[in-house]
Motif scaffolding. Sequence first.
Motif, PDB file in Angstrom:
ATOM      1  N   THR A 169      60.203   2.134  15.449  1.00 35.87           N
ATOM      2  CA  THR A 169      59.335   2.302  16.534  1.00 35.87           C
ATOM      3  C   THR A 169      59.665   2.727  17.896  1.00 35.87           C
ATOM      4  OG1 THR A 169      59.366   0.097  17.318  1.00 35.87           O
ATOM      5  CG2 THR A 169      57.848   0.386  15.015  1.00 35.87           C
ATOM      6  N   ALA A 170      58.876   3.370  18.547  1.00 34.70           N
ATOM      7  CA  ALA A 170      59.547   3.373  19.930  1.00 34.70           C
ATOM      8  C   ALA A 170      60.215   2.403  20.533  1.00 34.70           C
ATOM      9  CB  ALA A 170      58.141   3.920  20.940  1.00 34.70           C
ATOM     10  N   GLU A 171      59.568   1.062  20.458  1.00 28.63           N
ATOM     11  CA  GLU A 171      60.026  -0.039  20.970  1.00 28.63           C
ATOM     12  C   GLU A 171      61.277  -0.520  20.408  1.00 28.63           C
ATOM     13  OE1 GLU A 171      56.749   0.016  19.457  1.00 28.63           O
ATOM     14  OE2 GLU A 171      55.791   0.296  21.623  1.00 28.63           O
ATOM     15  N   LEU A 206      62.042   9.408  21.042  1.00 33.51           N
ATOM     16  CA  LEU A 206      63.245  10.046  21.942  1.00 33.51           C
ATOM     17  C   LEU A 206      62.443   9.623  23.454  1.00 33.51           C
ATOM     18  CD1 LEU A 206      64.068  13.264  20.334  1.00 33.51           C
ATOM     19  CD2 LEU A 206      65.532  11.146  20.678  1.00 33.51           C
ATOM     20  N   ARG A 207      61.121   9.780  23.617  1.00 33.38           N
ATOM     21  CA  ARG A 207      60.567   9.436  25.163  1.00 33.38           C
ATOM     22  C   ARG A 207      60.729   7.898  25.400  1.00 33.38           C
ATOM     23  NH1 ARG A 207      56.781  13.394  23.594  1.00 33.38           N
ATOM     24  NH2 ARG A 207      55.575  11.771  22.417  1.00 33.38           N
ATOM     25  N   GLN A 227      70.673   5.173  27.601  1.00 30.10           N
ATOM     26  CA  GLN A 227      70.945   5.870  26.143  1.00 30.10           C
ATOM     27  C   GLN A 227      71.154   7.214  26.135  1.00 30.10           C
ATOM     28  OE1 GLN A 227      67.388   3.875  25.154  1.00 30.10           O
ATOM     29  NE2 GLN A 227      68.381   2.753  23.376  1.00 30.10           N
ATOM     30  N   ILE A 228      70.125   7.758  26.996  1.00 28.94           N
ATOM     31  CA  ILE A 228      70.245   9.405  26.851  1.00 28.94           C
ATOM     32  C   ILE A 228      71.525   9.821  27.208  1.00 28.94           C
ATOM     33  CG2 ILE A 228      69.169  11.439  28.005  1.00 28.94           C
ATOM     34  CD1 ILE A 228      66.574   9.811  28.189  1.00 28.94           C
ATOM     35  N   ALA A 275      60.638  20.359  20.623  1.00 28.16           N
ATOM     36  CA  ALA A 275      59.922  19.255  20.573  1.00 28.16           C
ATOM     37  C   ALA A 275      60.894  17.868  21.107  1.00 28.16           C
ATOM     38  CB  ALA A 275      58.698  18.748  19.585  1.00 28.16           C
ATOM     39  N   GLN A 276      61.596  17.613  20.367  1.00 28.30           N
ATOM     40  CA  GLN A 276      62.722  16.841  20.537  1.00 28.30           C
ATOM     41  C   GLN A 276      63.234  16.851  22.021  1.00 28.30           C
ATOM     42  OE1 GLN A 276      64.890  17.199  16.919  1.00 28.30           O
ATOM     43  NE2 GLN A 276      64.326  14.922  16.441  1.00 28.30           N
TER      44      GLN A 276
END
Length: 181
Positions: A124-126, A152-153, A159-160, A174-175
């Motif tokens: 999940t995003a979380e 990715l958002r 982290q990025i 899109a990524q």
Amino acid sequence: PAPQPAPAPQPAPAPQPASAPQPASAPQPASAPQPAPVPASGLSVEEVVELLGSSPERFTAEMLAALTPGQVAAVPAELFVRAPAEAFGGLTSEQVSALSTAQVNVIRPARVREIAPEVVGSFTAEQVAVLRPRSVRALRPDQVRALRPEQLRALRPVQIAQLRPRQERVMTSAQLGALGR
């Protein structure tokens, strides 16, 4: 003067009896009694906790794959982290859905690299937001390709910053857009 006879050859040393100690026959680790194998299925949460607490090196990918999502969720994060890296190859998408953010946070780089790409794509995003920055850096290109834009958002700036060119090269538009690139 008569020629001297050649010296008699020395006899080869006699082999030592098998009962005599020989340095080359020191006990090898492989000859030590091995613990009985642990069955891959049918483990209770208590048995998993005991195994990870006492002999984590015996916990395998097959054992992890055989656990229900509820059983995986019940393993405390401080023991989940003790599973060998190879065991994380048994993690399934269904189990990932049950992982707490505390469990995800302890997945170190060597362990994250063992997770199948389709399973990484099911976080999940979380959960992605709590991955250690070095674990994000450790993602293989095929795992990065499996990440959805919403995952990715969720990445934090720290982290990025860990993403490497080899990872970004495999990303779709899109990524990359999800990263603001």
